[in-house]
Design an enzyme around this catalytic site. Structure first.
Site, short mmCIF file in Angstrom:
data_model
loop_
_atom_site.label_atom_id
_atom_site.label_comp_id
_atom_site.label_asym_id
_atom_site.label_seq_id
_atom_site.Cartn_x
_atom_site.Cartn_y
_atom_site.Cartn_z
N LYS A 79 0.96 -1.24 0.00
CA LYS A 79 0.08 -0.14 0.01
C LYS A 79 0.74 1.31 -0.04
O LYS A 79 1.85 1.37 0.68
CB LYS A 79 -0.95 0.00 1.08
N ASN A 103 -13.76 2.88 -2.65
CA ASN A 103 -13.07 3.01 -1.23
C ASN A 103 -12.57 4.45 -1.27
O ASN A 103 -12.56 5.25 -2.03
CB ASN A 103 -11.74 2.19 -1.35
N GLY A 106 -7.96 6.96 1.88
CA GLY A 106 -7.58 8.08 2.10
C GLY A 106 -5.71 8.06 2.55
O GLY A 106 -5.39 8.87 3.17
N ASN A 166 2.65 6.32 -7.27
CA ASN A 166 1.21 6.66 -7.10
C ASN A 166 0.91 8.12 -7.27
O ASN A 166 0.88 8.96 -6.04
CB ASN A 166 0.63 6.01 -5.98
N CYS A 169 -4.07 8.74 -6.65
CA CYS A 169 -4.93 8.32 -5.57
C CYS A 169 -6.03 9.28 -5.74
O CYS A 169 -6.08 10.57 -5.98
CB CYS A 169 -4.48 8.26 -4.24
N LYS A 202 2.06 5.13 -11.45
CA LYS A 202 0.59 4.49 -11.63
C LYS A 202 -0.29 5.63 -12.21
O LYS A 202 -0.18 6.55 -11.26
CB LYS A 202 0.18 3.99 -10.39
N ASN A 229 -5.10 3.34 -11.87
CA ASN A 229 -5.84 3.41 -10.63
C ASN A 229 -7.38 3.42 -10.53
O ASN A 229 -7.88 3.04 -11.74
CB ASN A 229 -5.22 4.73 -9.92
N GLY A 303 -6.22 -6.80 -7.28
CA GLY A 303 -6.74 -6.07 -6.28
C GLY A 303 -7.69 -6.38 -5.57
O GLY A 303 -7.95 -7.08 -4.67
N THR A 304 -9.00 -5.55 -6.01
CA THR A 304 -10.26 -5.81 -5.32
C THR A 304 -10.76 -7.34 -5.06
O THR A 304 -11.17 -7.62 -4.15
CB THR A 304 -11.29 -5.23 -5.97
O1 RRO Z 1 -5.55 5.09 -0.09
C1 RRO Z 1 -6.51 5.34 -0.86
O2 RRO Z 1 -7.66 5.92 -0.61
C2 RRO Z 1 -6.39 4.94 -2.46
C3 RRO Z 1 -5.09 5.06 -3.03
BR1 RRO Z 1 -3.59 5.57 -1.97
C4 RRO Z 1 -5.21 4.76 -4.54
O3 RRO Z 1 -4.33 4.86 -5.15
N1 RRO Z 1 -6.33 4.27 -4.86
C5 RRO Z 1 -7.55 4.24 -4.25
O4 RRO Z 1 -8.37 4.16 -5.05
N2 RRO Z 1 -7.43 4.46 -2.94
#
Ligand code: RRO
Length: 342
Positions: A79, A103, A106, A166, A169, A202, A229, A303-304
């Site tokens: 993460k 999601n 944050g 990243n 996000c 990413k 992402n 991922g999911t």
């Molecule tokens: O932590 C998040 O809320 C988050 C991240 Br870092 C990301 O790259 N993508 C996402 O959907 N959530």
């Protein structure tokens, strides 16, 4: 900025352009005894197989190790970590929707120093190949993280084979400031994170043309593209008349994201034939991974699907191997980009 298509064609790229036939080969379809070569590479990073975890879906360390051998995955992408600890968003942070999940975690994380001290040794001991996902609130944050990593003795971060920057996000305070919405800002981040680890970047699907941002990242020194992402989304609890997630908006992932990821991979493979690509988005079965590979990904991330079944990465890897055997494909590398020019 490199215009799409301007990256010189390597040997691999030329082969892709010619639309080489790849399905079928020395292996006979359905040959149960045949061994499949699952190895692949993302630029200079050689991987035993093409299935990695996706950042943010398997914790910061060895959490997923309770469900399978982390060393048997292509890589574990942790993460996203920032140079400083970060508390993340108020709950609820995840919400299941039709076709996937929203999601708003944050960017919660322990900070780079704590991760290096507490999580990396366990990942190394587990034999995992680690990709360190980095985020930052500013370009300077990425530079500080790169400096911190550069100051380590190589042995102290031996398991880390690459950085995944990243820049995309969806759950940052001000979405209009997401780095990946701007080619210039993305390039600044890639540049700031220069060091001796390869930089994968990413990118976000929430842009009109991902190739423009990709081109800027590549020109700034990114070695690979991770696509994509999550999509920006929002769910409202109509009984309570307010957003479901504590962070209000969130990132949409899961099966609904899959065709978006396939398209981004496809378009970037066409635009940058020789650039390493990692495909991510809605990979729930072996055939989803195969779809990203033939679209042009050199490797994929899961991922999911791990939220529903933490053994998903291993099951999907087994599914890729089964698919290759059933279709007479001797090597995963044969698949990469093979749907182009057909
Ligand atoms: O932590 C998040 O809320 C988050 C991240 Br870092 C990301 O790259 N993508 C996402 O959907 N959530």
């Amino acid at each position: 900025m490199i215009a799409p298509g301007a990256v010189p064609l390597g040997r691999r790229g030329r082969a892709r352009r010619r639309g080489r036939p790849v399905i079928g080969g020395p292996l006979r379809a359905g040959d149960r005894a045949a061994s499949i070569d699952l190895s692949t590479a993302v630029g200079e990073v050689a991987l035993d197989n093409p299935v990695m975890t996706a950042s943010g879906t398997s914790g910061h360390g060895t959490e997923l190790g309770a469900y399978g051998d982390l060393a048997s995955l292509g890589a574990v992408v942790v993460k996203s970590i920032s140079v400083e600890p970060w508390a993340g968003n108020p709950p609820p942070r995840v919400h299941e929707v039709e076709g996937g999940m929203l999601n708003s975690v944050g960017l919660q994380g322990p900070g780079l120093a704590a991760w290096l001290e507490q999580d990396l040794p366990a990942l190394s001991a587990a034999g995992a190949t680690v990709v360190l996902s980095l985020w930052g609130r500013s370009v300077a944050d990425f530079a500080r993280a790169a400096d911190r990593l550069g100051a380590l003795a190589p042995g102290d971060r031996r398991a880390v084979v690459a950085l995944e920057l990243n820049v995309s996000c969806p759950n940052v305070e001000d979405r209009s400031r997401m780095f990946a919405h701007s080619p210039t800002a993305t390039a600044e981040v890639v540049h700031a994170a220069a060091g001796d680890l390869p930089r994968w970047v990413k990118l976000s699907p929430n842009v009109s043309d991902v190739r423009e941002v990709a081109a800027a990242a590549l020109e700034a020194g990114a070695e690979a593209l991770t696509l994509v992402n999550t999509l920006l989304g929002l769910a409202i609890d109509v009984e309570r008349g307010r957003p479901v997630l504590g962070g209000v908006g969130g990132g949409l992932s899961g099966p609904a994201l899959h065709p978006v990821a396939v398209r981004a991979v496809w378009e970037c493979r066409e635009a940058f034939p020789a650039v390493p690509i990692v495909g991510v988005g809605g990979v729930s079965r072996g055939r989803d991974a195969i779809e990203l590979l033939v679209a042009g990904a050199d490797a994929v991330q899961v991922g999911t699907a791990s939220f529903r079944d933490p053994r998903a990465p291993w099951k999907i890897l087994a599914g890729v191997e089964r698919w290759c055997r059933a279709h007479g494909v001797a090597s995963v590398r044969q698949l990469v980009g093979s749907a182009h020019g057909r």
